[in-house]
Design a protein around this motif. Structure first.
Motif, mmCIF file in Angstrom:
data_model
loop_
_atom_site.group_PDB
_atom_site.id
_atom_site.type_symbol
_atom_site.label_atom_id
_atom_site.label_comp_id
_atom_site.label_asym_id
_atom_site.label_seq_id
_atom_site.Cartn_x
_atom_site.Cartn_y
_atom_site.Cartn_z
ATOM 1 N N ASP A 104 0.822 -1.207 0.000
ATOM 2 C CA ASP A 104 0.000 0.000 0.000
ATOM 3 C C ASP A 104 0.856 1.257 0.000
ATOM 4 O O ASP A 104 1.711 1.458 0.879
ATOM 5 C CB ASP A 104 -0.928 0.011 1.220
ATOM 6 N N MET A 144 3.391 -0.891 5.261
ATOM 7 C CA MET A 144 2.005 -1.167 4.898
ATOM 8 C C MET A 144 1.952 -2.235 3.809
ATOM 9 O O MET A 144 1.477 -2.004 2.696
ATOM 10 C CB MET A 144 1.302 0.125 4.444
ATOM 11 N N PHE A 180 0.746 -6.063 2.553
ATOM 12 C CA PHE A 180 -0.323 -7.036 2.752
ATOM 13 C C PHE A 180 0.062 -8.338 2.065
ATOM 14 O O PHE A 180 0.373 -8.362 0.874
ATOM 15 C CB PHE A 180 -1.634 -6.502 2.168
ATOM 16 N N GLU A 219 -1.171 -12.519 1.559
ATOM 17 C CA GLU A 219 -2.321 -13.413 1.699
ATOM 18 C C GLU A 219 -2.001 -14.779 1.099
ATOM 19 O O GLU A 219 -1.436 -14.891 0.013
ATOM 20 C CB GLU A 219 -3.547 -12.827 1.002
ATOM 21 N N THR A 246 -3.860 -14.005 6.353
ATOM 22 C CA THR A 246 -3.376 -12.717 5.866
ATOM 23 C C THR A 246 -2.556 -12.020 6.952
ATOM 24 O O THR A 246 -2.752 -12.268 8.151
ATOM 25 C CB THR A 246 -4.543 -11.798 5.454
ATOM 26 N N HIS A 247 -1.661 -11.152 6.494
ATOM 27 C CA HIS A 247 -0.931 -10.297 7.439
ATOM 28 C C HIS A 247 -0.790 -8.923 6.820
ATOM 29 O O HIS A 247 -0.407 -8.780 5.651
ATOM 30 C CB HIS A 247 0.454 -10.855 7.755
ATOM 31 N N TYR A 248 -1.121 -7.915 7.601
ATOM 32 C CA TYR A 248 -0.998 -6.534 7.142
ATOM 33 C C TYR A 248 -0.078 -5.778 8.097
ATOM 34 O O TYR A 248 -0.285 -5.785 9.312
ATOM 35 C CB TYR A 248 -2.363 -5.851 7.101
ATOM 36 N N GLY A 250 1.484 -4.748 13.150
ATOM 37 C CA GLY A 250 0.614 -5.314 12.129
ATOM 38 C C GLY A 250 -0.518 -6.140 12.697
ATOM 39 O O GLY A 250 -0.712 -6.218 13.915
ATOM 40 N N SER A 275 -0.912 1.753 -5.116
ATOM 41 C CA SER A 275 -0.686 0.504 -4.403
ATOM 42 C C SER A 275 -0.549 -0.625 -5.416
ATOM 43 O O SER A 275 -1.554 -1.080 -5.981
ATOM 44 C CB SER A 275 -1.850 0.207 -3.446
ATOM 45 N N GLN A 293 0.137 -4.514 -6.726
ATOM 46 C CA GLN A 293 -0.201 -5.835 -6.207
ATOM 47 C C GLN A 293 0.131 -6.899 -7.247
ATOM 48 O O GLN A 293 -0.012 -6.675 -8.460
ATOM 49 C CB GLN A 293 -1.698 -5.915 -5.848
#
Length: 262
Positions: free
Chosen positions: A60, A66, A68, A70, A87-89, A95, A250, A252
């Motif tokens: 992000d 930031m 993410f 998954e 998931t981990h953010y 986090g 952002s 991805q």
């Protein structure tokens, strides 16, 4: 002709080619519809005919704090589905880790329903971790072969952080309608509301000009973006970038695998 040579030189390559062809045929706009276009609606993945594995990464606003990550595996067996997502953010110093585990069922290839338990672990350096629990519920309804409607509710039971804490875990409501006028075009209209939080409404378009290429675009009240997916032998490689008007971009990327239907 030698029988072993016949089986090893002709039959086996033909069987391998047939296997790869069946895998390739699976990765079309329809599987992508239930896994990518309806990613936020777990019930949609119950519409798949075989298991699905996916891993994705998002950064992000190009900020290392930031990030993410998954990892998802959905085991589909006939009408039943076991849905698992981790998931981990954030990053190492701060986090949130989320583990989703639930059950889904498809009814007559028209309606699917899922209920998942959600475990949340909030961690921060120099602070004790905080453990929380909630649920999410979703429905996917194929009104016709071309029209699909999906709904998701996150934390409808208003659970709090730390279970006995004072702060309520944000609730989220999502609604999406999909229209597929042809095998190559998929249009989605969606809206989501987070409490507390903002309301977002927008549209997505997926276009498959070739069996090896799927293009996508998104435009909403909070962001816009473009993406590309490449199907290859049962795999689906994806990359996209979204621009959030108030902040930044952002990027991805991800890779998914559609297991062969038995």
């Amino acid at each position: 002709m030698n029988a072993k040579l016949f089986h090893g030189g002709i039959v086996m390559p033909c069987l391998i080619l047939l296997f790869l062809t069946r895998l390739q045929a699976q990765v079309a706009l329809q599987p992508l519809h239930f896994t990518r276009a309806l990613h936020d609606f777990p019930a949609a993945r119950c519409m798949l005919s075989a298991p699905f594995l996916n891993a994705s990464f998002r950064n992000d606003f190009c900020t290392k704090e930031m990030m993410f990550k998954e990892l998802e595996f959905d085991f589909i067996h006939h009408q039943d589905a076991l849905l698992t997502t981790i998931t981990h953010y954030g990053y190492g110093g701060f986090g949130e880790l989320a583990v989703h585990l639930g059950y889904g069922r498809r009814f007559g290839n028209k309606v699917s329903v899922t209920l998942r338990s959600v475990y949340l672990l909030n961690h921060a350096k120099h602070y004790a971790p905080r453990h929380s629990f909630t649920v999410d519920f979703s429905i996917c309804y194929k009104i016709t072969d071309k029209i699909c409607l999906s709904v998701v509710l996150f934390n409808p039971i208003r659970m709090k952080y730390g279970i006995t804490g004072e702060e309520v875990i944000p609730m989220k409501f999502g609604l999406q309608g999909d229209f597929q006028p042809s095998e190559k075009i998929l249009l989605s209209l969606y809206g989501s509301k987070t409490l507390p939080g903002e309301f977002d409404i927008g549209a997505r378009l997926h276009f498959q000009p070739d069996k090896h290429l799927i293009l996508s675009g998104i435009a909403s009240t909070t962001n816009c973006g473009i993406g590309v997916c490449i199907p290859w032998k049962g795999f689906l490689f994806s990359a996209q970038c979204q621009w959030y008007y108030r902040i930044s971009v952002s990027p991805q990327c991800g890779v998914g695998y559609y297991f062969k239907k038995e």
